[in-house]
Design a protein around this motif. Structure first.
Motif, short mmCIF file in Angstrom:
data_model
loop_
_atom_site.label_atom_id
_atom_site.label_comp_id
_atom_site.label_asym_id
_atom_site.label_seq_id
_atom_site.Cartn_x
_atom_site.Cartn_y
_atom_site.Cartn_z
N ASP A 99 -14.64 -17.57 -8.13
CA ASP A 99 -15.62 -17.06 -7.18
C ASP A 99 -15.19 -15.68 -6.68
N GLU A 100 -15.92 -15.15 -5.73
CA GLU A 100 -15.65 -13.80 -5.22
C GLU A 100 -14.24 -13.66 -4.64
N GLU A 101 -13.69 -14.75 -4.13
CA GLU A 101 -12.36 -14.71 -3.52
C GLU A 101 -11.25 -15.00 -4.53
N GLN A 147 -18.24 -28.44 -7.99
CA GLN A 147 -18.83 -27.49 -7.06
C GLN A 147 -20.21 -27.03 -7.54
N LYS A 148 -20.49 -27.21 -8.81
CA LYS A 148 -21.77 -26.74 -9.36
C LYS A 148 -22.81 -27.86 -9.45
N GLU A 207 -16.62 -14.27 -11.73
CA GLU A 207 -15.86 -13.75 -12.88
C GLU A 207 -15.50 -14.88 -13.83
N ILE A 208 -15.53 -14.56 -15.11
CA ILE A 208 -15.07 -15.48 -16.16
C ILE A 208 -13.80 -14.91 -16.76
N SER A 209 -12.82 -15.76 -16.98
CA SER A 209 -11.60 -15.32 -17.64
C SER A 209 -11.15 -16.37 -18.64
#
Length: 231
Positions: free
Chosen positions: A92-94, A102-103, A117-119
């Motif tokens: 997430d953003e953090e 969570q989804k 972001e995806i990593s």
């Protein structure tokens, strides 16, 4: 788009597969396309540390082998995820990891808002594959497979070390060599010099870059041979 969910739909439950079964699937994926093989291997090695999507894609695009690749960067990354070599990580953003629970119950737009972001990071299967298939190990195996061809392989490595070589120059160097002779079904046949190029490329020692030249691993391997008096 919930990319993680799409990948999960394509995969058997990893818990249902043994380590060896996942390794076999990864091996099939990496070895399936000769033009992509070394790219996929190097991508697994690069992702030993977690890498954001853009960084991973830029790494792949910068590889000299990518010029002849048959797939784009994202497709190759996802093929490694599907074959258990990479984990795809959503944050997430953090910077916190987004977990599947969570989804649950979220719309596609809400999932997109949640995932910033995806990593990618190599799995235990991916790490094992990289270690087992190091170019140095592949080259040692190749040079010992048919001992009477060892000197020819080394000479070819030295030949392309001096300067990038078009195939015609390599063909001229090797034509007429006894190392090109092989026995098939009891008959003596003559191999094409391209066989030597192909095997060294598959071992991670050669790459096409305005001519056939040594990879970094190939150069290191040749230097080790020289230090040990074998070249």
């Amino acid at each position: 788009m919930d990319v993680a969910a799409l990948v999960a739909d394509d995969l058997p439950d990893a818990a249902e597969l043994t380590f060896e079964e996942k390794l076999a699937e990864l091996n099939r994926t990496v070895m399936r396309h000769p033009l992509n093989r070394e790219i996929l291997y190097k991508t697994l090695a690069f992702c030993a540390e977690e890498r954001p999507l853009r960084e991973a894609e830029d790494f792949i695009a910068a590889l000299p082998q990518f010029e002849r690749a048959t797939q784009n960067q994202f497709y190759m990354l996802m093929s490694l995820v599907r074959s258990y070599g990479l984990d795809m990580i959503e944050r997430d953003e953090e910077g916190n990891r987004v977990l599947p629970e969570q989804k649950e119950g979220l719309s596609e737009d809400e999932v997109d808002d949640l995932v910033a972001e995806i990593s990618f990071k190599s799995t235990d299967v991916g790490d094992w594959f990289v270690d087992y298939n190091k170019p140095s190990a592949r080259l040692v195996d190749l040079l010992h497979l048919v001992p009477e061809r060892t000197d020819t392989y080394i000479e070819l490595l030295e030949f392309v070390e001096a300067a990038p070589r078009p195939y015609g120059q390599i063909e001229e160097l090797l034509l007429g060599r006894s190392a090109l002779q092989t026995v098939i079904d009891g008959r003596v046949e003559t191999m094409q010099p391209s066989v030597f190029v192909d095997k060294l490329e598959r071992a991670g020692a050669l790459v096409w870059k305005e001519g056939w030249t040594l990879t970094e691993e190939g150069r290191e391997f040749l230097e080790d041979l020289k230090v040990n008096g074998q070249a």
